[in-house]
Design a protein around this motif. Structure first.
Motif, PDB file in Angstrom:
ATOM      1  N   ASN A 237      -2.978  38.562  15.685  1.00  0.00           N
ATOM      2  CA  ASN A 237      -3.099  37.172  15.410  1.00  0.00           C
ATOM      3  C   ASN A 237      -3.488  37.027  14.089  1.00  0.00           C
ATOM      4  OD1 ASN A 237      -3.110  36.323  17.782  1.00  0.00           O
ATOM      5  ND2 ASN A 237      -5.138  37.593  18.746  1.00  0.00           N
ATOM      6  N   CYS A 238      -2.622  37.581  12.752  1.00  0.00           N
ATOM      7  CA  CYS A 238      -3.141  37.054  11.184  1.00  0.00           C
ATOM      8  C   CYS A 238      -1.496  36.420  11.349  1.00  0.00           C
ATOM      9  CB  CYS A 238      -3.835  38.961  10.952  1.00  0.00           C
ATOM     10  SG  CYS A 238      -5.213  39.027  11.268  1.00  0.00           S
ATOM     11  N   LYS A 239      -1.685  36.120  10.068  1.00  0.00           N
ATOM     12  CA  LYS A 239      -1.218  35.841   9.565  1.00  0.00           C
ATOM     13  C   LYS A 239       0.356  37.163   8.755  1.00  0.00           C
ATOM     14  CE  LYS A 239       0.566  32.893   5.554  1.00  0.00           C
ATOM     15  NZ  LYS A 239       0.668  31.617   4.311  1.00  0.00           N
ATOM     16  N   ASP A 242       0.920  43.084   7.812  1.00  0.00           N
ATOM     17  CA  ASP A 242       0.419  43.523   7.730  1.00  0.00           C
ATOM     18  C   ASP A 242      -1.133  43.807   7.581  1.00  0.00           C
ATOM     19  OD1 ASP A 242       1.305  42.568   5.854  1.00  0.00           O
ATOM     20  OD2 ASP A 242       2.144  44.383   4.310  1.00  0.00           O
ATOM     21  N   CYS A 243      -2.096  42.335   7.629  1.00  0.00           N
ATOM     22  CA  CYS A 243      -3.279  42.234   6.572  1.00  0.00           C
ATOM     23  C   CYS A 243      -4.346  43.092   6.658  1.00  0.00           C
ATOM     24  CB  CYS A 243      -3.125  41.163   7.364  1.00  0.00           C
ATOM     25  SG  CYS A 243      -5.057  40.217   7.515  1.00  0.00           S
ATOM     26  N   MET A 244      -5.133  43.552   6.243  1.00  0.00           N
ATOM     27  CA  MET A 244      -5.728  44.300   5.861  1.00  0.00           C
ATOM     28  C   MET A 244      -6.847  43.729   6.715  1.00  0.00           C
ATOM     29  SD  MET A 244      -5.145  47.791   5.786  1.00  0.00           S
ATOM     30  CE  MET A 244      -6.458  48.210   5.775  1.00  0.00           C
ATOM     31  N   HIS A 245      -7.071  42.148   6.620  1.00  0.00           N
ATOM     32  CA  HIS A 245      -8.305  41.471   6.568  1.00  0.00           C
ATOM     33  C   HIS A 245      -9.789  41.584   5.731  1.00  0.00           C
ATOM     34  CE1 HIS A 245      -6.513  42.738  10.981  1.00  0.00           C
ATOM     35  NE2 HIS A 245      -6.523  43.230  10.594  1.00  0.00           N
ATOM     36  N   ILE A 246      -8.348  41.785   4.594  1.00  0.00           N
ATOM     37  CA  ILE A 246      -9.392  41.578   3.106  1.00  0.00           C
ATOM     38  C   ILE A 246      -9.541  40.459   2.393  1.00  0.00           C
ATOM     39  CG2 ILE A 246     -11.027  42.328   1.771  1.00  0.00           C
ATOM     40  CD1 ILE A 246     -10.912  44.391   3.671  1.00  0.00           C
TER      41      ILE A 246
HETATM   42 ZN    ZN Z   1      -6.398  40.122   8.656  1.00  0.00          ZN
END
Ligand code: ZN
Length: 282
Positions: A237-239, A242-246
């Motif tokens: 669901n992240c843009k 390879d989003c690290m969600h930080i």
């Molecule tokens: Zn993310």
């Protein structure tokens, strides 16, 4: 003949077949190839001279305790004295999952909670269930009957988490046996290795002294990210793929932390684990 190694003391391997028990030695070839048969290994053995001939392919294995083909790990976790330690719990859940083992949370000592504390713990129980972990409590031995069936289950948990009283609840004989082993290990005179699977509810369990000392040693930040259930399931669901969600924009995980759908303790532990693996990176 084929069977399962259920016990190992030094060079003696106890192999269980459907109908019988054999005590076998490992072939010299294994030593040359630097392979050691492990408790939990499915093996082919020669019943004429009791030699293990072949170790079947392993699903996974742990070094301490030395056990192969573990299906699941029961993380025995106290909610009171000692209080619930979500950091240790999340750490164990993540490491276990990284080892290709399904973690199960077993909360203990719920009877020591005040009504207000109970509300708080109930919220955690609900949350861990919601994100996909199996959660049980030690209130009833029937909770474990289906859980252990046809599986090899490793028992883990910090000292004081109530592991002995859980074993006692499940089967009083079992607790005596595991106590004897840890006593003889603590005496330290004999450095003999002793690992054993105990039959329980048509499955096997193995106790693990010292599993709480585990660390993230070979894990990368990606391994952390991909082994925390709700963090992993939200990645798509992240843009950024390879989003690290930080720090990233359009991050579904951070958004859900803001709305409370992902609890703060899990996210903070996630960030801490990431920073630990970054610091220890070789
Ligand atoms: Zn993310």
């Amino acid at each position: 003949m084929e069977g399962l190694i259920i016990k190992n003391i030094s060079n003696d391997y106890t192999v269980k077949t459907n109908n019988d028990i054999y005590v076998c030695k490992a072939r010299g070839k294994f030593k040359k190839d630097k392979i050691t048969p492990l408790v939990g290994d499915y093996v082919t053995f020669d019943e004429e001279n009791n030699y293990i001939m072949k170790i079947h392919k392993r699903k996974n294995y742990l070094i301490r305790p030395s056990v192969a083909n573990i299906d699941q790990a029961l993380v025995v976790t106290s909610v009171k004295s000692p209080n619930l330690d979500t950091n240790l719990l999340d750490k164990l859940l993540t490491i276990i999952s990284y080892n290709n083992i399904e973690p199960i949370i077993c909360f203990t000592k719920l009877d020591l909670l005040s009504p207000n504390e109970k509300k708080e713990i109930d919220n955690y129980i609900k949350y861990y269930k919601k994100i996909g972990y199996i959660v049980v409590t030690n209130s009833n031995k029937d909770n474990f009957k289906d859980l252990f069936k046809n599986k090899i289950t490793v028992l883990t948990g910090q000292s004081g988490a109530g592991k002995s009283s859980l074993l006692n609840l499940l089967n009083p004989n079992l607790q005596l046996k595991t106590n004897e082993i840890s006593k003889s290990l603590n005496r330290g005179k004999h450095t003999t290795r002793h690992t054993e699977l105990y039959e329980l509810f048509n499955g096997f369990i193995v106790d693990t002294p010292g599993f709480s000392n585990v660390d993230f040693h070979n894990m990368s930040k990606y391994d952390i990210r991909d082994n925390m259930k709700e963090i992993f399931t939200n990645l798509h669901n992240c843009k950024y793929r390879d989003c690290m969600h930080i720090k990233e924009d359009g991050c579904a995980v951070k958004e859900k932390v803001n709305t409370g759908e992902i609890i703060l303790s899990r996210y903070n532990n996630y960030k801490q684990f990431i920073s630990i693996t970054e610091k220890t990176k070789k």
